[in-house]
Design a protein around this motif. Structure first.
Motif: not given
Length: 469
Positions: A196-225
């Motif tokens: 259920x999408x509430x038009x009064x609130x934004x959608x805050x996307x998060x895509x996390x890139x995680x290296x499988x052989x080093x789980x502590x190493x990752x980058x997260x990208x964010x975008x708001x719509x």
């Protein structure tokens, strides 16, 4: 008369400046002698970007003026953004950019006016963010409660990285329900349904890139719509066509939407046969008929324009055809007003006969009821149904299913415990990525985009028929 007043001294970078404040006889302050550029530009990281802040170097004597800052910043391969801000900081959303170059300067104004008294030199700053491994992120909301997002992976991305999707909306975190993968089994898209999408609130996307052989190493990208800006409307509903004074009038109603449903929120396009679509702001369109013998095919689509900036058109409605006698309209094909005279079973039935047969076969209605709605007699309905079914059996059946030895096929399945069976049939939905203009054609019963793979086997498990579509 000019009055001079000696101000205080201050030092910056081991250089002392003396500010002389000049007051005119009418009480208006005069231009300060010097204005130092902002200094100590710095950033603080936030989830959806960084906060760029700076020191203003405004002295007490300058506080009689209004102070504002001109900020310019530019990402790689984008246009420069120019803003005038009152505070000594600015939130800059990185989205999928790997950094930016910014510069800022101070301006002094006479209070309650827009007259610039003095401005400083530029102070510059460059920020380099961690590498970005994804690009071309796009999302779309369809059927009110479904979200599809897709992205491309850059060639320089680590080979052992995997990509994980989530988003926040209305104080709730949602994890991806179904990932779409490429040939290397990397996640390149996500499908979400029953959200259920509430038009009064934004959608805050998060895509996390995680290296499988080093789980502590990752980058997260964010975008708001904003949800309304991602929404692809369904086609307009309740489309009807009527004839009025040698013209054709098309009426419709706007589709349901997750945002405002006010009439002025929608814009429509009407497509007539091979003509260019016509923009329409109302829920009707009148087309004059210049050639009474011509066949007209009408379709309508919609998008939002006034209430929210949205460039996504809906799919076209199902075609509505007015045939040469202009006696009425029917989706896909228009039924004849007279009993069809075509009786040659060696040729395929025409569109009108197919429409009558499909209506009767798809509904529990009687011949009389179908004939009344389509403008033909009940005897004609019966004859047309038999003709269409005969044509399907004669011309198409052998192209689809072929059984060389029916008894052997049934015997094989009977031995397995399945009586009166000669083939086993099953299918599956293969998730796919689609183009924006054709997304609606690939929505399946589970509310995501897919191609159907259907296979038929005999009792030995050998494929007899395979269909993809």
């Amino acid at each position: 008369m000019v009055q001079l007043r000696l101000g205080s001294c201050f030092c910056l970078a081991l250089t002392c400046y003396e500010v002389i404040v000049v007051s005119l006889a009418n009480g208006q302050p005069a231009t300060p002698a010097s204005l130092v550029a902002p200094s100590d530009l710095r950033i603080v990281k936030k989830d959806f970007g960084v906060i760029l802040s700076w020191d203003s170097n405004i002295t007490e004597e300058m506080e009689i003026y209004s102070v504002k800052y001109i900020l310019k910043y530019k990402f790689d391969r984008t246009k420069e953004v120019i803003e005038r801000v009152s505070e000594k900081k600015k939130m800059i959303r990185l989205n999928l950019h790997s950094g930016f170059h910014a510069k800022v300067k101070t301006q002094l104004f006479l209070k309650e006016t827009d007259d610039i008294i003095k401005e400083s030199q530029w102070a510059e700053f460059t920020y380099r963010a961690p590498p970005v491994y994804i690009q071309n992120l796009s999302c779309i909301i369809y059927n009110l409660f479904n979200l599809n997002c897709s992205w491309d992976i850059k060639t320089e991305a680590p080979e052992d990285a995997q990509y994980f999707f989530s988003f926040w909306h209305s104080s709730t975190e949602f994890q991806c329900q179904l990932y779409l993968t490429n040939a290397k089994l990397k996640n390149i898209g996500c499908h979400m349904k029953e959200v259920y999408f509430n038009p009064a609130y934004p959608i805050k996307l998060n895509i996390t890139v995680r290296e499988l052989y080093n789980s502590s190493k990752y980058h997260s990208y964010y975008k708001k719509f904003q949800p309304q800006r991602l929404e692809k409307l369904n086609p307009p509903i309740n489309v009807s066509v009527s004839l009025e004074s040698r013209s054709v009038k098309v009426n419709w109603k706007p589709p349901p939407t997750i945002g405002s449903a006010k009439r002025n929120c929608f814009i429509y396009q009407v497509k007539i046969t091979d003509l260019e679509p016509t923009d329409v702001s109302e829920e009707e369109y009148v087309h004059p008929v210049y050639d009474p013998t011509k066949q007209y095919i009408f379709q309508v689509r919609a998008r939002k324009t006034e209430c929210v900036r949205n460039k996504i058109w809906s799919e076209w409605t199902e075609p509505i055809v007015i045939n040469e006698d202009l006696s009425g309209a029917l989706p896909v094909a228009h039924a004849r007003t007279e009993a069809p005279g075509h009786t040659d079973a060696e040729h395929p039935p025409c569109q009108e006969e197919v429409a009558v047969a499909v209506w009767k076969l798809a509904t529990p209605e009687s011949y009389h009821s179908v004939g009344h709605q389509l403008g033909v007699g009940k005897a004609t309905v019966g004859a047309v149904v038999m003709e269409v079914v005969h044509a399907l059996n004669t011309m198409l059946l052998q192209r689809v299913i072929q059984v060389r030895d029916l008894e052997a096929a049934i015997t094989g399945f009977t031995a397995m415990g399945f009586a009166n069976c000669f083939r086993a049939l099953n299918g599956t939905h293969i998730p796919i990525r689609t183009l924006d203009h054709s997304r609606g054609r690939y929505i399946n019963c589970r509310s995501y985009h897919s191609m159907v793979l259907q296979a038929m086997v005999d009792s030995q498990g050998c494929f007899q028929n395979v269909y993809v579509g």
